[in-house]
Design a protein around this motif. Structure first.
Motif, PDB file in Angstrom:
ATOM      1  N   ARG A  23       0.825  -1.199   0.000  1.00 27.07           N
ATOM      2  CA  ARG A  23       0.000   0.000   0.000  1.00 27.07           C
ATOM      3  C   ARG A  23       0.867   1.260   0.000  1.00 27.07           C
ATOM      4  NH1 ARG A  23      -5.193  -1.548   0.821  1.00 27.07           N
ATOM      5  NH2 ARG A  23      -5.499  -3.608   1.751  1.00 27.07           N
ATOM      6  N   MET A  24       2.028   1.181   0.669  1.00 31.78           N
ATOM      7  CA  MET A  24       2.926   2.328   0.710  1.00 31.78           C
ATOM      8  C   MET A  24       3.513   2.591  -0.685  1.00 31.78           C
ATOM      9  SD  MET A  24       4.055   4.763   2.454  1.00 31.78           S
ATOM     10  CE  MET A  24       3.402   4.191   4.033  1.00 31.78           C
ATOM     11  N   ILE A  25       3.823   1.507  -1.416  1.00 36.06           N
ATOM     12  CA  ILE A  25       4.323   1.672  -2.783  1.00 36.06           C
ATOM     13  C   ILE A  25       3.280   2.372  -3.642  1.00 36.06           C
ATOM     14  CG2 ILE A  25       5.015   0.440  -4.880  1.00 36.06           C
ATOM     15  CD1 ILE A  25       6.206  -1.726  -3.029  1.00 36.06           C
ATOM     16  N   GLU A  26       2.022   1.947  -3.514  1.00 34.63           N
ATOM     17  CA  GLU A  26       0.948   2.583  -4.267  1.00 34.63           C
ATOM     18  C   GLU A  26       0.804   4.045  -3.875  1.00 34.63           C
ATOM     19  OE1 GLU A  26      -2.454   0.201  -3.446  1.00 34.63           O
ATOM     20  OE2 GLU A  26      -1.882  -1.397  -4.828  1.00 34.63           O
ATOM     21  N   GLN A  27       0.977   4.326  -2.583  1.00 36.38           N
ATOM     22  CA  GLN A  27       0.868   5.708  -2.114  1.00 36.38           C
ATOM     23  C   GLN A  27       1.989   6.580  -2.674  1.00 36.38           C
ATOM     24  OE1 GLN A  27       0.164   6.218   2.132  1.00 36.38           O
ATOM     25  NE2 GLN A  27       1.369   8.111   2.139  1.00 36.38           N
ATOM     26  N   VAL A  28       3.200   6.013  -2.721  1.00 35.53           N
ATOM     27  CA  VAL A  28       4.337   6.759  -3.272  1.00 35.53           C
ATOM     28  C   VAL A  28       4.043   7.184  -4.703  1.00 35.53           C
ATOM     29  CG1 VAL A  28       6.742   6.563  -4.045  1.00 35.53           C
ATOM     30  CG2 VAL A  28       6.092   5.742  -1.775  1.00 35.53           C
ATOM     31  N   ILE A  47      12.435   2.555  -3.152  1.00 35.52           N
ATOM     32  CA  ILE A  47      12.897   1.868  -1.943  1.00 35.52           C
ATOM     33  C   ILE A  47      13.218   2.886  -0.851  1.00 35.52           C
ATOM     34  CG2 ILE A  47      14.810   0.540  -0.941  1.00 35.52           C
ATOM     35  CD1 ILE A  47      14.938  -1.015  -3.593  1.00 35.52           C
ATOM     36  N   GLY A  48      13.886   3.972  -1.242  1.00 33.51           N
ATOM     37  CA  GLY A  48      14.221   5.006  -0.278  1.00 33.51           C
ATOM     38  C   GLY A  48      12.990   5.626   0.351  1.00 33.51           C
ATOM     39  N   ALA A  49      11.969   5.881  -0.471  1.00 34.96           N
ATOM     40  CA  ALA A  49      10.729   6.479   0.036  1.00 34.96           C
ATOM     41  C   ALA A  49       9.988   5.516   0.958  1.00 34.96           C
ATOM     42  CB  ALA A  49       9.835   6.883  -1.139  1.00 34.96           C
ATOM     43  N   VAL A  50       9.951   4.237   0.574  1.00 32.94           N
ATOM     44  CA  VAL A  50       9.272   3.230   1.399  1.00 32.94           C
ATOM     45  C   VAL A  50      10.002   3.055   2.724  1.00 32.94           C
ATOM     46  CG1 VAL A  50       8.664   0.785   1.576  1.00 32.94           C
ATOM     47  CG2 VAL A  50       8.257   2.018  -0.563  1.00 32.94           C
ATOM     48  N   ASN A  51      11.337   2.989   2.681  1.00 29.20           N
ATOM     49  CA  ASN A  51      12.116   2.849   3.923  1.00 29.20           C
ATOM     50  C   ASN A  51      11.846   4.011   4.867  1.00 29.20           C
ATOM     51  OD1 ASN A  51      13.295   0.457   3.161  1.00 29.20           O
ATOM     52  ND2 ASN A  51      15.227   1.371   2.474  1.00 29.20           N
ATOM     53  N   LEU A  52      11.770   5.207   4.304  1.00 26.31           N
ATOM     54  CA  LEU A  52      11.544   6.407   5.117  1.00 26.31           C
ATOM     55  C   LEU A  52      10.171   6.362   5.780  1.00 26.31           C
ATOM     56  CD1 LEU A  52      12.621   9.196   5.984  1.00 26.31           C
ATOM     57  CD2 LEU A  52      11.529  10.146   3.941  1.00 26.31           C
ATOM     58  N   ASP A  53       9.159   6.003   4.998  1.00 27.08           N
ATOM     59  CA  ASP A  53       7.787   5.993   5.529  1.00 27.08           C
ATOM     60  C   ASP A  53       7.518   4.816   6.457  1.00 27.08           C
ATOM     61  OD1 ASP A  53       7.051   8.330   4.254  1.00 27.08           O
ATOM     62  OD2 ASP A  53       6.404   7.310   2.425  1.00 27.08           O
ATOM     63  N   GLU A  72      11.411  -8.422  -6.936  1.00 27.66           N
ATOM     64  CA  GLU A  72      10.575  -9.623  -7.022  1.00 27.66           C
ATOM     65  C   GLU A  72       9.206  -9.366  -6.410  1.00 27.66           C
ATOM     66  OE1 GLU A  72      13.990 -13.147  -6.794  1.00 27.66           O
ATOM     67  OE2 GLU A  72      13.119 -12.321  -4.965  1.00 27.66           O
ATOM     68  N   PHE A  73       9.185  -8.633  -5.317  1.00 24.94           N
ATOM     69  CA  PHE A  73       7.919  -8.302  -4.664  1.00 24.94           C
ATOM     70  C   PHE A  73       7.046  -7.433  -5.569  1.00 24.94           C
ATOM     71  CE2 PHE A  73       5.381  -5.572  -1.788  1.00 24.94           C
ATOM     72  CZ  PHE A  73       4.668  -6.556  -1.119  1.00 24.94           C
ATOM     73  N   VAL A  74       7.659  -6.420  -6.180  1.00 23.97           N
ATOM     74  CA  VAL A  74       6.914  -5.493  -7.046  1.00 23.97           C
ATOM     75  C   VAL A  74       6.345  -6.230  -8.254  1.00 23.97           C
ATOM     76  CG1 VAL A  74       7.139  -3.507  -8.596  1.00 23.97           C
ATOM     77  CG2 VAL A  74       8.172  -3.435  -6.319  1.00 23.97           C
ATOM     78  N   GLU A  75       7.101  -7.173  -8.791  1.00 24.02           N
ATOM     79  CA  GLU A  75       6.642  -7.909  -9.972  1.00 24.02           C
ATOM     80  C   GLU A  75       5.396  -8.739  -9.675  1.00 24.02           C
ATOM     81  OE1 GLU A  75      10.170 -10.003 -11.083  1.00 24.02           O
ATOM     82  OE2 GLU A  75      10.649  -8.576 -12.684  1.00 24.02           O
TER      83      GLU A  75
END
Length: 276
Positions: A23-28, A47-53, A72-75
């Motif tokens: 969900r965080m990836i979608e939000q980014v 990755i940097g944005a997800v790590n930060l959030d 692999e997760f994103v795919e």
């Protein structure tokens, strides 16, 4: 395929964390300017944005939570594609197709043993699932996209029912529904999971044992059905849900016509008192 399955292993805090990361990836991507959102973005930037959030120190800690590499997760996530250019990994958001290209589908999967409960089911925001044997159905809310094993979908439904149990009209019927769903998690006897999706975007991780039907309706019927959906409360009282306004009504909407109309049902006694 086994590696993909391990990334969604069980109804646990790890799996819930993976869902939070998705969900965080979608939000980014949702926060990107429109002219950038449709283009490829460096995976390392995301990755940097997800790590930060999410509070991860580095990529290794993030991938420990995912159980696989970030790419692999994103795919495995619907609506995202990964590519590589000059040794660098990029990801891109792939929007849902326009409604004119949707294919209304129903999918049926027979859960025969506990191992079947770990089959990952991706539900689009336009889908809902049911267990016909229990006359139990979970409606889509028009916003969330969910990717979880079948076990998790049922487990989350139980949690939601338990949280709303004090406010329902027939507490005994609610408790009976929860007990029946818990029996499904124990796989005491086989049952069928039915998924219906107006867009046809929902899918199982492995479709080998999934039966699929295409639902055909006239354009006028499709327009009405895309707004109103007939549901049943936990105590068996039918009601109608409006996908656009999120409104629920107990009487059949006039837009659905008279043919096949059910008798008007009274709201459960306790709920009626609550309104008063």
């Amino acid at each position: 395929m086994e590696e993909n399955r391990s990334a969604y292993s069980g109804f646990s805090s790890i799996n819930q964390e993976q869902d939070r990361i998705a969900r965080m990836i979608e939000q980014v991507f949702g926060e990107l300017p429109e002219e950038v959102e449709s283009k490829e973005v460096l995976c390392r930037a995301v990755i940097g944005a997800v790590n930060l959030d999410c509070g991860y120190e580095d990529e290794d800690e993030l991938e420990d939570a995912l159980g696989c590499t970030f790419e692999e997760f994103v795919e495995k996530l619907p609506n995202f594609a990964v590519s590589e250019t000059n040794g660098k990994k990029y990801m891109k958001f792939v929007p849902d197709p326009p409604e004119s290209e949707w294919v209304h589908k129903k999918m049926f999967f027979d859960v025969e043993k506990r191992e079947d409960l770990w089959l990952v089911l991706y539900l689009s925001r336009h889908a809902w699932w049911s267990i016909p044997e229990l006359e139990f159905q979970v409606a889509c809310d028009g916003f969330k996209k969910v990717h979880n094993p079948i076990y998790n979908h049922i487990g989350l439904a139980i949690q939601n029912l338990e949280s709303f149990a004090p406010g329902v009209g027939d507490k005994q019927a609610m408790e009976a529904t929860i007990t029946a769903l818990m029996s499904c998690l124990d796989c005491d006897k086989p049952f069928t999971l039915c998924v219906e999706d107006k867009s046809g975007l929902s899918t199982f991780e492995d479709m080998a044992r999934v039966r699929t039907e295409v639902v055909t309706t006239s354009s006028e019927e499709a327009k009405v059905e895309s707004v109103w959906q007939e549901m049943s409360s936990p105590d068996g009282v039918p009601y109608f849900y409006n996908r656009e306004t999120q409104e629920t009504v107990w009487n059949r909407p006039a837009e659905l016509g008279e043919e096949g109309a059910t008798e008007e049902k009274k709201q459960p006694e306790k709920s009626a008192k609550n309104e008063e």
